[in-house]
Design a protein around this motif. Structure first.
Motif, PDB file in Angstrom:
ATOM      1  N   SER A   4     -99.438 -37.127  17.778  1.00  0.00           N
ATOM      2  CA  SER A   4     -98.711 -36.307  18.798  1.00  0.00           C
ATOM      3  C   SER A   4     -97.976 -35.121  18.423  1.00  0.00           C
ATOM      4  O   SER A   4     -98.069 -34.051  19.342  1.00  0.00           O
ATOM      5  CB  SER A   4     -98.048 -37.109  19.921  1.00  0.00           C
ATOM      6  OG  SER A   4     -96.953 -37.608  19.236  1.00  0.00           O
ATOM      7  N   ILE A   7    -100.126 -31.818  18.881  1.00  0.00           N
ATOM      8  CA  ILE A   7    -100.523 -31.489  20.195  1.00  0.00           C
ATOM      9  C   ILE A   7     -99.432 -30.864  20.795  1.00  0.00           C
ATOM     10  O   ILE A   7     -98.461 -31.230  21.074  1.00  0.00           O
ATOM     11  CB  ILE A   7    -100.789 -32.551  20.856  1.00  0.00           C
ATOM     12  CG1 ILE A   7    -101.959 -33.604  20.172  1.00  0.00           C
ATOM     13  CG2 ILE A   7    -101.391 -32.367  22.354  1.00  0.00           C
ATOM     14  CD1 ILE A   7    -102.336 -34.623  20.692  1.00  0.00           C
ATOM     15  N   ALA A  54    -104.240 -28.239  26.334  1.00  0.00           N
ATOM     16  CA  ALA A  54    -103.851 -28.910  25.184  1.00  0.00           C
ATOM     17  C   ALA A  54    -104.421 -28.316  24.088  1.00  0.00           C
ATOM     18  O   ALA A  54    -105.663 -28.024  24.113  1.00  0.00           O
ATOM     19  CB  ALA A  54    -104.260 -30.303  25.160  1.00  0.00           C
ATOM     20  N   TYR A  56    -104.496 -28.523  19.872  1.00  0.00           N
ATOM     21  CA  TYR A  56    -104.350 -29.558  18.479  1.00  0.00           C
ATOM     22  C   TYR A  56    -104.635 -28.530  17.175  1.00  0.00           C
ATOM     23  O   TYR A  56    -105.523 -27.880  16.891  1.00  0.00           O
ATOM     24  CB  TYR A  56    -105.660 -30.724  18.502  1.00  0.00           C
ATOM     25  CG  TYR A  56    -105.127 -31.649  17.302  1.00  0.00           C
ATOM     26  CD1 TYR A  56    -104.213 -32.131  17.015  1.00  0.00           C
ATOM     27  CD2 TYR A  56    -106.351 -31.491  16.502  1.00  0.00           C
ATOM     28  CE1 TYR A  56    -104.124 -32.976  16.112  1.00  0.00           C
ATOM     29  CE2 TYR A  56    -106.378 -32.261  15.209  1.00  0.00           C
ATOM     30  CZ  TYR A  56    -105.081 -33.284  15.103  1.00  0.00           C
ATOM     31  OH  TYR A  56    -105.102 -34.007  13.912  1.00  0.00           O
ATOM     32  N   TYR A  92    -112.643 -34.902  20.647  1.00  0.00           N
ATOM     33  CA  TYR A  92    -111.419 -35.223  20.589  1.00  0.00           C
ATOM     34  C   TYR A  92    -111.160 -36.508  21.962  1.00  0.00           C
ATOM     35  O   TYR A  92    -110.039 -36.789  22.250  1.00  0.00           O
ATOM     36  CB  TYR A  92    -110.354 -34.097  20.934  1.00  0.00           C
ATOM     37  CG  TYR A  92    -110.277 -33.187  19.918  1.00  0.00           C
ATOM     38  CD1 TYR A  92    -109.498 -33.278  19.068  1.00  0.00           C
ATOM     39  CD2 TYR A  92    -111.163 -31.899  20.071  1.00  0.00           C
ATOM     40  CE1 TYR A  92    -109.509 -32.398  17.842  1.00  0.00           C
ATOM     41  CE2 TYR A  92    -111.169 -31.071  18.556  1.00  0.00           C
ATOM     42  CZ  TYR A  92    -110.301 -31.488  17.826  1.00  0.00           C
ATOM     43  OH  TYR A  92    -110.240 -30.506  16.883  1.00  0.00           O
ATOM     44  N   ILE A 106    -105.677 -37.564  24.597  1.00  0.00           N
ATOM     45  CA  ILE A 106    -105.192 -36.104  25.265  1.00  0.00           C
ATOM     46  C   ILE A 106    -105.545 -35.904  26.776  1.00  0.00           C
ATOM     47  O   ILE A 106    -104.402 -35.453  27.260  1.00  0.00           O
ATOM     48  CB  ILE A 106    -106.129 -35.022  24.308  1.00  0.00           C
ATOM     49  CG1 ILE A 106    -105.838 -34.939  22.959  1.00  0.00           C
ATOM     50  CG2 ILE A 106    -105.952 -33.764  25.017  1.00  0.00           C
ATOM     51  CD1 ILE A 106    -106.763 -34.177  22.170  1.00  0.00           C
TER      52      ILE A 106
END
Length: 199
Positions: A4, A7, A54, A56, A92, A106
């Protein structure tokens, strides 16, 4: 498993349009959902909205959109929103997030952050039409019509649990009841057909 720490979730701006479209098209495998999002972003009746991306490791991998909802025929008496859509790039999806105690991917992180922002905005109710096995994990209660909130268009009884609601204000469900109306773009019948009940 994704950490996390890598992210980041933030509200979108006009420069993010292409990234949003890429996430939506890849997540659903077709352009229909992306076109809906484009239309909603330009829909004045959908405001105030919450649009989150979001990232990554710098790549946009997920998007969520909450737009304004109303009681049919009553105008803007209550602050309510509807979640539509939630999109995560296929590679993902269903990825565990470290630390494991978070127990969400996510999509879950996007829902929780969106709910936090909506609560700060004074929103009272949030609706979604989607997977009855997925969204209850994030506080949504199946069959919103049973609680006094019929969907904008009729939903067959076998799909009634797909239309969900959650209360996020201290009032809980001690607010008005009534048929829900979405923003102009989302309130079109093609978005509420039976084959859309699995979104």
């Amino acid at each position: 498993m994704i950490n996390s720490i890598n992210i980041q979730i933030r509200e979108t701006n006009t420069d993010d349009f292409d990234s949003i479209m890429t996430v939506e098209k890849q997540a659903f495998g077709y352009d229909k959902e992306a076109q809906l999002v484009a239309d909603l972003l330009a829909d004045k009746t959908a405001k105030p909205m919450v649009s989150l991306l979001a990232f990554y490791k710098g790549e946009a991998v997920g998007h969520i959109l909450f737009t304004r909802a109303y009681f049919d025929g009553q105008g803007a008496l209550q602050m309510m929103h509807i979640l539509a859509p939630l999109a995560v790039k296929p590679e993902y999806q269903r990825q565990g997030i470290k630390p494991a105690y978070q127990k969400q991917g996510i999509g879950g992180l996007l829902i929780r952050e969106g709910r936090r922002i909506l609560k700060e905005m004074g929103v009272e109710l949030v609706f979604v039409l989607g997977h009855k096995e997925y969204y209850p994990k994030y506080g949504f209660i199946p069959d919103a019509a049973r609680l006094g909130y019929p969907a904008p268009y009729p939903i067959l009884e076998q799909f009634s649990d797909y239309w969900m609601v959650q209360a996020i204000s201290p009032k809980g469900f001690d607010v008005d009841k009534g048929k829900i109306r979405c923003s102009d773009e989302l309130n079109k019948p093609e978005h509420w057909r039976d084959d859309e009940s699995d979104r």
